[in-house]
Design an enzyme around this catalytic site. Sequence first.
Site, PDB file in Angstrom:
ATOM      1  N   SER A   1       0.841  -1.202   0.000  1.00  0.00           N
ATOM      2  CA  SER A   1       0.000   0.000   0.000  1.00  0.00           C
ATOM      3  C   SER A   1       0.871   1.245   0.000  1.00  0.00           C
ATOM      4  CB  SER A   1      -0.884   0.010   1.237  1.00  0.00           C
ATOM      5  OG  SER A   1      -1.516   1.260   1.378  1.00  0.00           O
TER       6      SER A   1
ATOM      7  N   SER B   1      -0.443   4.142   0.894  1.00  0.00           N
ATOM      8  CA  SER B   1      -1.113   5.090   1.779  1.00  0.00           C
ATOM      9  C   SER B   1      -0.626   4.938   3.201  1.00  0.00           C
ATOM     10  CB  SER B   1      -2.626   4.862   1.724  1.00  0.00           C
ATOM     11  OG  SER B   1      -2.949   3.653   2.366  1.00  0.00           O
ATOM     12  N   SER B   2      -1.165   5.787   4.108  1.00  0.00           N
ATOM     13  CA  SER B   2      -0.728   5.778   5.495  1.00  0.00           C
ATOM     14  C   SER B   2      -1.281   4.612   6.280  1.00  0.00           C
ATOM     15  CB  SER B   2      -1.164   7.087   6.165  1.00  0.00           C
ATOM     16  OG  SER B   2      -2.575   7.219   6.113  1.00  0.00           O
ATOM     17  N   CYS B   3      -2.113   3.764   5.668  1.00  0.00           N
ATOM     18  CA  CYS B   3      -2.689   2.646   6.415  1.00  0.00           C
ATOM     19  C   CYS B   3      -1.662   1.563   6.681  1.00  0.00           C
ATOM     20  CB  CYS B   3      -3.896   2.069   5.673  1.00  0.00           C
ATOM     21  SG  CYS B   3      -3.480   1.246   4.126  1.00  0.00           S
ATOM     22  N   GLY B   4      -0.502   1.631   6.051  1.00  0.00           N
ATOM     23  CA  GLY B   4       0.573   0.717   6.366  1.00  0.00           C
ATOM     24  C   GLY B   4       0.580  -0.539   5.536  1.00  0.00           C
TER      25      GLY B   4
END
Length: 271
Positions: free
Chosen positions: A106, A108-111
């Site tokens: 990913s 994004s900041s969701c890891g």
Amino acid sequence: MNGTEQARVMRLGLENVSDGELVRPLAIEAPVAIEYNGLGYAVMMATPDHLEDFARGFTLSEGLVDSVARIEAIDVHEIADGWIVRIALPPEAMEPVIARARTRVSESSCGLCGMDNIAEVLRPLPRIAATIQTTREAIARALSRLHHHQPMGLRTGAMHAAAFCAPDGTILLAAEDVGRHNALDKLIGAMAREGRDAATGLILLSARCSFELVEKTVRAGCPLLVTISAPTSLAVDRAAQAGLALVALARRDSVLVFGDPQHVLLQEGEA
């Protein structure tokens, strides 16, 4: 394609600056979808200029092909809410695309999700085979000239730059984007288009040094990466594993050498 647009804004003065209405350039940030042979691979937030160079560099730095000659065609299309870049590869080159698309990390900041993705992030890098010899004066020369290659950055204050420099510090090629990763991909793609060998010079970035920038530089085959801001711990580790010389926090008065395994930087008196 234009990488900036205009916005009318109100300036509120602080201290001795008066209020006023201004027209301010903005860096364009738009979703750019990347497809290989019709298979959706990634959606990146990027500045929609030089997208063909971006496609070349992204494909190379992702390790999907080992040569730009393997890319058969690139088609760039503007759509309602962004851009789509369609890249044609020979059928035999699609196996790594399909495998990477299934386990893609990913952005994004969701890891990260799952052990497969962690293993993918830390997969071994190739060792840097090339070496150059350069000097602190050459790095200072490149730093002093970088702003001349940042027209959109100077107008907007919201662009990163990536530059390929000769060992004497001459800037040979540069690219800009709202994303530091994208700017480097555009640079790598432009170098491939012009037939420039990354092994013959150094890369200079106006960004902090994350591990992805180290990995893209290593896959390009460049022996020295210089960044204006600091590196992360993983960036330093990955550079050391690959034999990449890493210089960061580059300022007019000093730089920090986080690793120079091949003695790329000449010491005083050795030139």
